[in-house]
Design a protein around this motif. Sequence first.
Motif, PDB file in Angstrom:
ATOM      1  N   LEU A   8      -3.221  19.454  -3.463  1.00 52.04           N
ATOM      2  CA  LEU A   8      -4.633  19.115  -3.670  1.00 52.04           C
ATOM      3  C   LEU A   8      -4.846  18.407  -5.005  1.00 52.04           C
ATOM      4  CD1 LEU A   8      -6.634  22.168  -2.297  1.00 52.04           C
ATOM      5  CD2 LEU A   8      -6.534  19.854  -1.373  1.00 52.04           C
ATOM      6  N   GLN A   9      -4.197  18.881  -6.046  1.00 50.83           N
ATOM      7  CA  GLN A   9      -4.338  18.234  -7.355  1.00 50.83           C
ATOM      8  C   GLN A   9      -3.867  16.785  -7.303  1.00 50.83           C
ATOM      9  OE1 GLN A   9      -5.888  19.278 -10.143  1.00 50.83           O
ATOM     10  NE2 GLN A   9      -6.512  21.013  -8.893  1.00 50.83           N
ATOM     11  N   ARG A  10      -2.782  16.551  -6.594  1.00 52.90           N
ATOM     12  CA  ARG A  10      -2.276  15.174  -6.451  1.00 52.90           C
ATOM     13  C   ARG A  10      -3.260  14.325  -5.654  1.00 52.90           C
ATOM     14  NH1 ARG A  10       4.076  14.816  -5.846  1.00 52.90           N
ATOM     15  NH2 ARG A  10       3.389  12.674  -5.926  1.00 52.90           N
ATOM     16  N   TYR A  12      -6.526  14.856  -5.437  1.00 52.37           N
ATOM     17  CA  TYR A  12      -7.670  14.640  -6.324  1.00 52.37           C
ATOM     18  C   TYR A  12      -7.408  13.474  -7.269  1.00 52.37           C
ATOM     19  CZ  TYR A  12      -9.204  19.427  -5.070  1.00 52.37           C
ATOM     20  OH  TYR A  12      -9.602  20.564  -4.417  1.00 52.37           O
ATOM     21  N   SER A  13      -6.236  13.445  -7.864  1.00 49.11           N
ATOM     22  CA  SER A  13      -5.952  12.375  -8.835  1.00 49.11           C
ATOM     23  C   SER A  13      -5.947  11.013  -8.158  1.00 49.11           C
ATOM     24  CB  SER A  13      -4.635  12.634  -9.569  1.00 49.11           C
ATOM     25  OG  SER A  13      -3.540  12.549  -8.695  1.00 49.11           O
ATOM     26  N   ARG A  14      -5.423  10.923  -6.936  1.00 45.89           N
ATOM     27  CA  ARG A  14      -5.435   9.634  -6.228  1.00 45.89           C
ATOM     28  C   ARG A  14      -6.864   9.206  -5.904  1.00 45.89           C
ATOM     29  NH1 ARG A  14      -1.395  12.237  -3.204  1.00 45.89           N
ATOM     30  NH2 ARG A  14      -2.786  12.320  -1.393  1.00 45.89           N
ATOM     31  N   ILE A  15      -7.689  10.149  -5.471  1.00 47.32           N
ATOM     32  CA  ILE A  15      -9.081   9.833  -5.142  1.00 47.32           C
ATOM     33  C   ILE A  15      -9.826   9.372  -6.391  1.00 47.32           C
ATOM     34  CG2 ILE A  15     -11.286  10.842  -4.408  1.00 47.32           C
ATOM     35  CD1 ILE A  15      -9.573  12.708  -2.584  1.00 47.32           C
ATOM     36  N   ILE A  16      -9.638  10.075  -7.483  1.00 45.02           N
ATOM     37  CA  ILE A  16     -10.323   9.735  -8.735  1.00 45.02           C
ATOM     38  C   ILE A  16      -9.908   8.351  -9.217  1.00 45.02           C
ATOM     39  CG2 ILE A  16     -10.514  10.366 -11.179  1.00 45.02           C
ATOM     40  CD1 ILE A  16     -10.301  13.353 -10.110  1.00 45.02           C
ATOM     41  N   GLU A  17      -8.618   8.064  -9.180  1.00 43.38           N
ATOM     42  CA  GLU A  17      -8.136   6.749  -9.615  1.00 43.38           C
ATOM     43  C   GLU A  17      -8.696   5.635  -8.742  1.00 43.38           C
ATOM     44  OE1 GLU A  17      -3.881   6.807  -9.779  1.00 43.38           O
ATOM     45  OE2 GLU A  17      -3.863   8.320 -11.364  1.00 43.38           O
ATOM     46  N   LYS A  18      -8.672   5.827  -7.431  1.00 48.18           N
ATOM     47  CA  LYS A  18      -9.180   4.799  -6.515  1.00 48.18           C
ATOM     48  C   LYS A  18     -10.690   4.632  -6.662  1.00 48.18           C
ATOM     49  CE  LYS A  18      -5.553   5.116  -3.068  1.00 48.18           C
ATOM     50  NZ  LYS A  18      -5.191   5.322  -1.673  1.00 48.18           N
ATOM     51  N   TYR A  19     -11.390   5.737  -6.856  1.00 49.39           N
ATOM     52  CA  TYR A  19     -12.835   5.652  -7.028  1.00 49.39           C
ATOM     53  C   TYR A  19     -13.175   4.898  -8.316  1.00 49.39           C
ATOM     54  CZ  TYR A  19     -17.663   6.878  -7.830  1.00 49.39           C
ATOM     55  OH  TYR A  19     -18.997   6.801  -8.099  1.00 49.39           O
ATOM     56  N   ALA A  20     -12.478   5.193  -9.390  1.00 50.48           N
ATOM     57  CA  ALA A  20     -12.718   4.502 -10.666  1.00 50.48           C
ATOM     58  C   ALA A  20     -12.505   3.007 -10.511  1.00 50.48           C
ATOM     59  CB  ALA A  20     -11.803   5.061 -11.750  1.00 50.48           C
ATOM     60  N   GLU A  21     -11.455   2.648  -9.803  1.00 47.26           N
ATOM     61  CA  GLU A  21     -11.148   1.232  -9.602  1.00 47.26           C
ATOM     62  C   GLU A  21     -12.233   0.547  -8.766  1.00 47.26           C
ATOM     63  OE1 GLU A  21      -7.885  -1.098  -7.013  1.00 47.26           O
ATOM     64  OE2 GLU A  21      -7.065   0.378  -8.427  1.00 47.26           O
ATOM     65  N   LYS A  22     -12.625   1.168  -7.661  1.00 51.86           N
ATOM     66  CA  LYS A  22     -13.627   0.561  -6.775  1.00 51.86           C
ATOM     67  C   LYS A  22     -15.017   0.509  -7.416  1.00 51.86           C
ATOM     68  CE  LYS A  22     -11.522   1.357  -2.326  1.00 51.86           C
ATOM     69  NZ  LYS A  22     -11.720   0.179  -1.529  1.00 51.86           N
ATOM     70  N   ALA A  23     -15.357   1.541  -8.171  1.00 51.92           N
ATOM     71  CA  ALA A  23     -16.682   1.601  -8.797  1.00 51.92           C
ATOM     72  C   ALA A  23     -16.707   0.886 -10.148  1.00 51.92           C
ATOM     73  CB  ALA A  23     -17.119   3.047  -8.967  1.00 51.92           C
ATOM     74  N   ASP A  49     -11.565  20.976   6.851  1.00 49.40           N
ATOM     75  CA  ASP A  49     -10.274  20.319   6.631  1.00 49.40           C
ATOM     76  C   ASP A  49     -10.451  18.904   6.097  1.00 49.40           C
ATOM     77  OD1 ASP A  49      -8.930  22.540   7.475  1.00 49.40           O
ATOM     78  OD2 ASP A  49      -8.724  21.848   9.538  1.00 49.40           O
ATOM     79  N   ILE A  50     -11.500  18.694   5.323  1.00 43.62           N
ATOM     80  CA  ILE A  50     -11.795  17.368   4.792  1.00 43.62           C
ATOM     81  C   ILE A  50     -10.628  16.838   3.947  1.00 43.62           C
ATOM     82  CG2 ILE A  50     -13.017  18.148   2.725  1.00 43.62           C
ATOM     83  CD1 ILE A  50     -14.973  15.823   3.186  1.00 43.62           C
ATOM     84  N   HIS A  51      -9.864  17.731   3.352  1.00 41.91           N
ATOM     85  CA  HIS A  51      -8.732  17.304   2.532  1.00 41.91           C
ATOM     86  C   HIS A  51      -7.643  16.627   3.372  1.00 41.91           C
ATOM     87  CE1 HIS A  51      -7.468  21.249   3.986  1.00 41.91           C
ATOM     88  NE2 HIS A  51      -6.229  20.798   3.863  1.00 41.91           N
ATOM     89  N   CYS A  52      -7.720  16.765   4.685  1.00 42.27           N
ATOM     90  CA  CYS A  52      -6.744  16.123   5.576  1.00 42.27           C
ATOM     91  C   CYS A  52      -7.079  14.658   5.830  1.00 42.27           C
ATOM     92  CB  CYS A  52      -6.672  16.862   6.903  1.00 42.27           C
ATOM     93  SG  CYS A  52      -6.051  18.544   6.751  1.00 42.27           S
ATOM     94  N   MET A  53      -8.274  14.242   5.449  1.00 43.40           N
ATOM     95  CA  MET A  53      -8.675  12.847   5.630  1.00 43.40           C
ATOM     96  C   MET A  53      -7.909  11.962   4.657  1.00 43.40           C
ATOM     97  SD  MET A  53     -10.741  12.983   8.020  1.00 43.40           S
ATOM     98  CE  MET A  53     -12.201  13.548   8.793  1.00 43.40           C
ATOM     99  N   SER A  54      -7.861  10.688   4.967  1.00 47.58           N
ATOM    100  CA  SER A  54      -7.140   9.751   4.096  1.00 47.58           C
ATOM    101  C   SER A  54      -7.847   9.617   2.747  1.00 47.58           C
ATOM    102  CB  SER A  54      -7.040   8.377   4.757  1.00 47.58           C
ATOM    103  OG  SER A  54      -8.301   7.725   4.756  1.00 47.58           O
ATOM    104  N   ASP A  55      -7.086   9.215   1.752  1.00 44.87           N
ATOM    105  CA  ASP A  55      -7.657   9.006   0.421  1.00 44.87           C
ATOM    106  C   ASP A  55      -8.762   7.956   0.477  1.00 44.87           C
ATOM    107  OD1 ASP A  55      -5.716  10.782  -0.372  1.00 44.87           O
ATOM    108  OD2 ASP A  55      -4.482   9.274  -1.388  1.00 44.87           O
TER     109      ASP A  55
END
Length: 67
Positions: A8-10, A12-23, A49-55
């Motif tokens: 989950l931590q990994r 989270y970090s991918r989501i945060i990085e991608k969100y920062a880039e897109k926003a 099971d939302i964590h099962c969705m793609s980044d």
Amino acid sequence: MNASPTLLQRKYSRIIEKYAEKANISLCEALDAFYNSKMYRLIDEGVSDIHCMSDEYLVKELQNEIF
């Protein structure tokens, strides 16, 4: 369903990085937005099971939640 905390931590970090880039915002701003989001609470509480969705899907959901 409970996922591995390490995985989950990994995710989270991918989501945060991608969100920062897109926003086009800093990682600190993205981190703050993510950890204060409804989506994070749902994942953290294991409500769904939302964590099962793609980044990419989760980044779009985060964008929709914030805007």
